[in-house]
Design an enzyme around this catalytic site. Sequence first.
Site, PDB file in Angstrom:
ATOM      1  N   ARG A  35       0.822  -1.215   0.000  1.00 40.18           N
ATOM      2  CA  ARG A  35       0.000   0.000   0.000  1.00 40.18           C
ATOM      3  C   ARG A  35       0.860   1.271   0.000  1.00 40.18           C
ATOM      4  O   ARG A  35       0.464   2.292  -0.568  1.00 40.18           O
ATOM      5  CB  ARG A  35      -0.942  -0.010   1.197  1.00 40.18           C
ATOM      6  CG  ARG A  35      -2.075  -0.995   0.963  1.00 40.18           C
ATOM      7  CD  ARG A  35      -3.028  -1.079   2.098  1.00 40.18           C
ATOM      8  NE  ARG A  35      -4.273  -1.697   1.643  1.00 40.18           N
ATOM      9  CZ  ARG A  35      -5.271  -2.033   2.435  1.00 40.18           C
ATOM     10  NH1 ARG A  35      -5.192  -1.826   3.724  1.00 40.18           N
ATOM     11  NH2 ARG A  35      -6.359  -2.579   1.939  1.00 40.18           N
ATOM     12  N   LYS A 197     -18.811 -18.110   1.285  1.00 39.13           N
ATOM     13  CA  LYS A 197     -20.269 -18.041   1.364  1.00 39.13           C
ATOM     14  C   LYS A 197     -20.950 -17.416   0.155  1.00 39.13           C
ATOM     15  O   LYS A 197     -20.483 -16.403  -0.360  1.00 39.13           O
ATOM     16  CB  LYS A 197     -20.661 -17.220   2.595  1.00 39.13           C
ATOM     17  CG  LYS A 197     -20.356 -17.937   3.888  1.00 39.13           C
ATOM     18  CD  LYS A 197     -20.801 -17.090   5.045  1.00 39.13           C
ATOM     19  CE  LYS A 197     -20.730 -17.883   6.346  1.00 39.13           C
ATOM     20  NZ  LYS A 197     -21.093 -17.036   7.479  1.00 39.13           N
ATOM     21  N   GLY A 353     -10.376  -9.155  -1.138  1.00 38.24           N
ATOM     22  CA  GLY A 353     -10.124 -10.105  -0.055  1.00 38.24           C
ATOM     23  C   GLY A 353      -9.128 -11.202  -0.347  1.00 38.24           C
ATOM     24  O   GLY A 353      -7.996 -10.946  -0.752  1.00 38.24           O
ATOM     25  N   GLY A 376     -12.626  -4.685   0.754  1.00 36.11           N
ATOM     26  CA  GLY A 376     -14.044  -4.311   0.824  1.00 36.11           C
ATOM     27  C   GLY A 376     -14.435  -3.311  -0.257  1.00 36.11           C
ATOM     28  O   GLY A 376     -15.521  -3.391  -0.839  1.00 36.11           O
TER      29      GLY A 376
HETATM   30  P1  AMP Z   1     -14.225 -15.163   1.158  1.00 36.28           P
HETATM   31  O1  AMP Z   1     -13.661 -14.220   2.181  1.00 36.28           O
HETATM   32  O2  AMP Z   1     -15.711 -15.282   1.174  1.00 36.28           O
HETATM   33  O3  AMP Z   1     -13.660 -14.911  -0.223  1.00 36.28           O
HETATM   34  O4  AMP Z   1     -13.753 -16.617   1.597  1.00 36.28           O
HETATM   35  C1  AMP Z   1     -12.425 -16.993   1.637  1.00 36.28           C
HETATM   36  C2  AMP Z   1     -12.290 -18.196   2.478  1.00 36.28           C
HETATM   37  O5  AMP Z   1     -13.024 -19.258   1.922  1.00 36.28           O
HETATM   38  C3  AMP Z   1     -10.874 -18.696   2.609  1.00 36.28           C
HETATM   39  O6  AMP Z   1     -10.428 -18.492   3.926  1.00 36.28           O
HETATM   40  C4  AMP Z   1     -10.963 -20.185   2.276  1.00 36.28           C
HETATM   41  O7  AMP Z   1     -10.278 -21.008   3.177  1.00 36.28           O
HETATM   42  C5  AMP Z   1     -12.440 -20.446   2.370  1.00 36.28           C
HETATM   43  N1  AMP Z   1     -12.856 -21.596   1.547  1.00 36.28           N
HETATM   44  C6  AMP Z   1     -12.592 -21.806   0.258  1.00 36.28           C
HETATM   45  N2  AMP Z   1     -13.075 -22.997  -0.130  1.00 36.28           N
HETATM   46  C7  AMP Z   1     -13.642 -23.565   0.945  1.00 36.28           C
HETATM   47  C8  AMP Z   1     -14.313 -24.809   1.174  1.00 36.28           C
HETATM   48  N3  AMP Z   1     -14.475 -25.705   0.209  1.00 36.28           N
HETATM   49  N4  AMP Z   1     -14.774 -25.046   2.418  1.00 36.28           N
HETATM   50  C9  AMP Z   1     -14.604 -24.136   3.406  1.00 36.28           C
HETATM   51  N5  AMP Z   1     -13.999 -22.949   3.243  1.00 36.28           N
HETATM   52  C10 AMP Z   1     -13.525 -22.666   2.026  1.00 36.28           C
END
Ligand code: AMP
Length: 394
Positions: A35, A197, A353, A376
Site C-alpha cells: 500500500r 459463502k 479479499g 471491501g
Molecule cells: P471469502 O472471504 O468469502 O472470499 O472466503 C475466503 C475463504 O473461503 C478462505 O479463507 C478459504 O479457506 C475459504 N474456503 C474456500 N473454499 C472452501 C471450502 N471448500 N470449504 C470451506 N472454506 C472454504
Amino acid sequence: MKTVNDINFKEKKALIRVDFNVPLDASFNITDDTRIRAAKPTIMKILEDGGSCVLMSHLGRPKNKENEFSLKHLVKPLSDVLGVQVKFADDCISENTSKMVSNLKSGEILLLENLRYYEEETKGAITFAEKLSKFGDVYVNDAFGTAHRAHASTAIIANFFPENKCLGLLLASEIENVKKVLETSEKPVTAIIGGAKVSSKITIIENILDKIDHLIIGGGMAFTFVKALGGKIGSSLVEEDKQDLALEILEEAKKKNVAVHLPIDAIIADSFSATANTRVESVGDIPAGWMGLDVGPKTNELFAKVIRDSKTILWNGPVGVFEMEKFAEGTIVLGKNIAKATQNGSFSLVGGGDSVAAVQKFNLTDKVSYVSTGGGAMLEMLEGKTLPGIKALM
Ligand code: AMP
C-alpha cells in the site's frame, strides 16, 4: 473527474488521503508495504511539479491512541520508499501541526498521526474535516482501501474543496481496471467467484451477470449450489437458506446466456484439518462425515479450458481452503491458468479479499494484469455501488 495529472502542483500543498493501513509485526516492522508503494506515483507527481504533500491515513482500529497504531512507525520505511525524508506530526489538528504545515516547503512531505486516534474521523464529523481541510490547497484522495467509507478524511472533507479536489493515481487506476472488466471488456468475459459463502457474493453475481459470458463458481460457496441441485455434499460448507437463491441465480444466468461452471469433483477430507485423510470424489457424491475442501483434478481441467478461451477474467475468492497446503492445489492451478491466459493477451483483474492474499502467497502478483489494493472497496465496486470516497470527488 480530475486526477493529479490534470493539476499543476507548483507551490501548492496537496492534502492527500492515503491508505497506509499496513500490517506490522511485534517490533513494528511493516510485513507488506504494497500500500505504501502503491501511493508513491501520486506523491512523486506532486513533488516533481514543485508542490508539497501532507499525508493523512488511518492504521488499524485504535481505541485509546495505543502506541502500536501510531503512524510514527511508518516514517522510516516511507522515507526509504519515497527517497525523501518524511516529517511527522504527532497529532492531526493541533496548533503545532498547523505550524508544521505552514512551514512545509516545496518538495517536502509531512505525515500526520493516525486519523482514527480521533473518533470524529469514522463518525464523519464535519468540524474535524474542516480543521483538516485547512492543511491543503488541493484535496487528493488516493485511499482506495477506505473509499467505501464515508469518513471525515475520505468523503466529508471534499466539501471544503469545491473546485480543488481530485483522484490520486492509485484510485484512478482501480476505477479504470474495474471499468475494463465491467464496461469495456473484450469478450468472452469470465468471472471466477469463490470463497466461503454465497451470501457475501450474491450482490456481485447479480451485478455482473449482464456483463459476463462465463461464471465459474468454486470454494465453499459451490456446495450450496451442488446441494440445491440434489447432490450429496456430506458435511461440506453449506448455507441451507440460500439454496433457493442459488437456483434463482442459475435460472437468471440461463436467461442471460451466461454459462455457469460448477465443480465436478472435489478433494474431500474427513475433518477440517491440515492432517485430515483426503481423497478425490464426485462433487455430488460426498459421504456423510466428509467435506469438500478443494476442487478436484477434473474440475481443474474444466476451469482451465474456460479460462484459456477467455479474453477478460475477473477473479474473486479462492476455490479451496488455500491456507492449508493439502487444499491449495485448486487455487494454485487456477491462478497459474489465469497467469497463462494473461501472458497470451487476456486481461485479468484479481480483487477483493482472499484471492489477493492467494496471488501474493503463490507469487502470481506480477503475472496477472491488475491486483486490487482494496478488499471491501473492490467488492463494493463489483457490486455496482458508487463508493462515497469517489462520489465526493464528482
Ligand atoms: P471469502 O472471504 O468469502 O472470499 O472466503 C475466503 C475463504 O473461503 C478462505 O479463507 C478459504 O479457506 C475459504 N474456503 C474456500 N473454499 C472452501 C471450502 N471448500 N470449504 C470451506 N472454506 C472454504
